[in-house]
Write a protein that holds these residues in place. Sequence first.
Motif, mmCIF file in Angstrom:
data_model
loop_
_atom_site.group_PDB
_atom_site.id
_atom_site.type_symbol
_atom_site.label_atom_id
_atom_site.label_comp_id
_atom_site.label_asym_id
_atom_site.label_seq_id
_atom_site.Cartn_x
_atom_site.Cartn_y
_atom_site.Cartn_z
ATOM 1 N N ASP A 85 28.337 87.499 38.776
ATOM 2 C CA ASP A 85 27.665 87.400 40.069
ATOM 3 C C ASP A 85 26.164 87.189 39.879
ATOM 4 O OD1 ASP A 85 30.111 87.882 41.270
ATOM 5 O OD2 ASP A 85 29.786 90.064 41.303
ATOM 6 N N HIS A 97 20.568 89.164 48.640
ATOM 7 C CA HIS A 97 21.767 88.337 48.646
ATOM 8 C C HIS A 97 22.554 88.570 47.353
ATOM 9 C CE1 HIS A 97 20.045 86.154 52.048
ATOM 10 N NE2 HIS A 97 18.949 86.002 51.328
ATOM 11 N N TYR A 99 25.553 86.284 45.276
ATOM 12 C CA TYR A 99 26.281 85.015 45.226
ATOM 13 C C TYR A 99 27.457 85.165 44.265
ATOM 14 C CZ TYR A 99 21.689 83.709 47.004
ATOM 15 O OH TYR A 99 20.516 83.651 47.724
ATOM 16 N N PHE A 128 24.414 77.031 45.021
ATOM 17 C CA PHE A 128 24.543 77.898 46.186
ATOM 18 C C PHE A 128 23.392 77.643 47.150
ATOM 19 C CE2 PHE A 128 26.619 80.123 42.703
ATOM 20 C CZ PHE A 128 27.809 80.536 43.275
ATOM 21 N N GLY A 133 24.045 81.780 51.369
ATOM 22 C CA GLY A 133 24.917 82.327 50.333
ATOM 23 C C GLY A 133 26.186 81.551 50.109
ATOM 24 N N GLU A 135 28.618 78.289 48.911
ATOM 25 C CA GLU A 135 28.676 77.408 47.744
ATOM 26 C C GLU A 135 28.534 75.959 48.191
ATOM 27 O OE1 GLU A 135 32.008 76.336 44.404
ATOM 28 O OE2 GLU A 135 31.674 78.477 44.848
#
Length: 769
Positions: A85, A97, A99, A128, A133, A135
């Motif tokens: 992550d 955030h 992702y 991203f 956030g 993709e």
Amino acid sequence: MSEERRSSQIFTGARVLGYVSTHVPFVARFIKRRGETLLCTSVGKWFHTYGCDKFRLLSVSGEHPGPITCMTGDSFHVYTASENDIYAWRRGCELKHVYKGHQAPIHQLLPFGVHLISIDKDNVLKIFDIKEGSEFLDLKFDETHFKITTLCHPPTYLNKILLGSKQGQLQIWNIRTSKLVYTFKGWDSPVTVTEAAPAIDVVAIALGNGKIILHNLRYDQEVMEFIHDWGRVSCLSFRMDGVPIMVTGSTQGHLVMWDLEEKRVKSQIQSAHFAKIAGLQCLNSEPLMVTNSQDNSLKMWIFDMPDGGARLLKKREGHSLPPTIVRYCEPTGGNILAAGSDSSLHIMNTVTETFNKSMGKASYNRKASKKKKRYQIDTKILPQITNISSCMQRDKQWDSIATLHEGKYLATTWSYNRMCMGTHKLKPPDMEKSTLSTCLTVTHCGNFVIIGYSNGQVHKFNMQSGLYRGHYGKENKQAHKGALRGVETDICNQRLITVGADDKLKFWHFKTATTPYHVLRLDESVSMTKCHRESGLLALANEDFTITLVDIDTMRVVRNFEGHVGKINDIDFDCQSRWLVSSSMDCTICTWDIPTSQLVDIFSVEQPCTSLTMSPTGDYLATSHVGELGICLWANRLLYSKVFLKPVDRNDVPRLKLPTTAAEKPDIDDIGTIDLGDDEYKSPEQISEELLTLSGQPTSRWLNLLNLDVIKRRNKPKTPLTVPKSAPFFLPTIPSLDLEFDLEKEKAGNTKKLLIPDTLSTLTPFAKN
């Protein structure tokens, strides 16, 4: 495990000292509002933020689920990758955030406008949207043909990124259209570093074979080529203050400055770091350069040397190898001496890490080690430090610290006041080189150091001059028939206590002694000793995992403690000599109550504790652990809460996590153990309507309320208070030859405040009125 034994009764994790940097390259961010460049370095599961102006620690991030693998940043966020992550942090400590989407650890990150580009170990590239956030793009590359190793964005190339591969090829991709723009055939060597040059269309490419290529992307032409002879290039940067200089860092810790106009080496810094240089960046519009390394250091360099080179301006560093011994060194309890396997001695401040200092590495010749070509004298570095003893009574006059080294019979001295290694090498005369020094102690006055050796000899040296001052024992100079396990002195320098492998505890007169005046036969072999001079107690750590306590005044054994099931690594007394704290290879830390001879606290840790020391003020317990570069601080609960100690069960051992670099927050389950004060009193229902509820205060506090009206009338003044009229700033006079005041106007308007008899004729007319 019972509810009461989920934590230690006495100690709780406070924080850890000594972490600065890991193998992850740092991140430099210029904050316009602050007018300062901030540096973010990884320290495992956290990252620190330092300011370039004063090089002090500003903030510590939250904890990641695993070690940080790579970092990057822009003007808004710091992006860190941990496991699979990506995390975006604001202000260095606020998580904004997360992702998710990668299926493998991430090793490359690049902020690209409103997007964030990431590459993982499975050779997958993802993009991203930073704000949402989501993709944006997912590309899978074939590892057999193009294994991505580097990622950069050439300036002025809209929506394009440059990828380097392990096969040596480079590719330019348009991330908006997801199309391959151009492929560079490469130089048949893995690409290790790619960095955009200040010149348009030019990119510096470092290869695995030691070559550095400056390549023009627009025309696919090579501009110039350099050969790097100081190991493989690990990082690269260009000076951004108008000087045509390229700086490269190598895996061997060297820095090289290249003149791009003359196409040659301008200057070099040998052994700038003691390990691979992980990160290197020149600051914008300033002759400054910052580097970090996996040797746990962060350094700032300034380009002001006559040959165009750089010199060290500021640094923050810790131990590059795990420390093995820690000792508090002064009565205030503010600083800790820590020595590690890297042969260096550090001062760790328990209040702020700004005051942490490195006293350098132990070397045979300190003056020679200060020369520029330090890499030539690496063989002159002494082995790791195995024992430390200090006394700060005469620290301003001469050296105050003495250390022993692994596999050597000599001892070295250090100056705490000058924060460097001393000039003395303490060697007894006619000593065989195969003999090893095993233990030492500096006297309470700071004038002498007593050293014990593996051949049974005990020698005395002067700390000020380093001169030899005699030995203890008979003509053969042997005090014991076996190796010395411990030497201690009392607070008045009247007695010397030695313990040997022959299981004997001997008491000597300090000044001169050929024979001991008392010998105590021990039941078990001793591995180490610790003496509390103020109370006259001597603790012996035995090889059968027990601890024996001896009173040096009565020369008798007074206590025995049993409970450890592994080798005892270290022992120490608290400031009042009421507790004895011990650590063992069974991963436990025990606290023994000396008056009751009971085990009052025990807890286990993830890694065995190799050394421990109690603060002279009793507020902290400092520990070092196997494989850990930092010094862990454990706070004493008894200083801020009520704790009633009682004997604990050896089989009920709570397991505690090691302290972190940030302050530890209590778990929700532990909130009930925190004293939040008394609740607000509520009257019971059965007496709230008809009966009187008393306050519970003493009678003297409420009995006078019944006669409150009488008290007020009695205290009322009989006559009202009158404020006397202030006199004028001048007094009027009557015109005459004699000085007379005009008081007629005052008599008419005011009454007399003083009753003066007429018979009193000594007063003047002014005083009578």
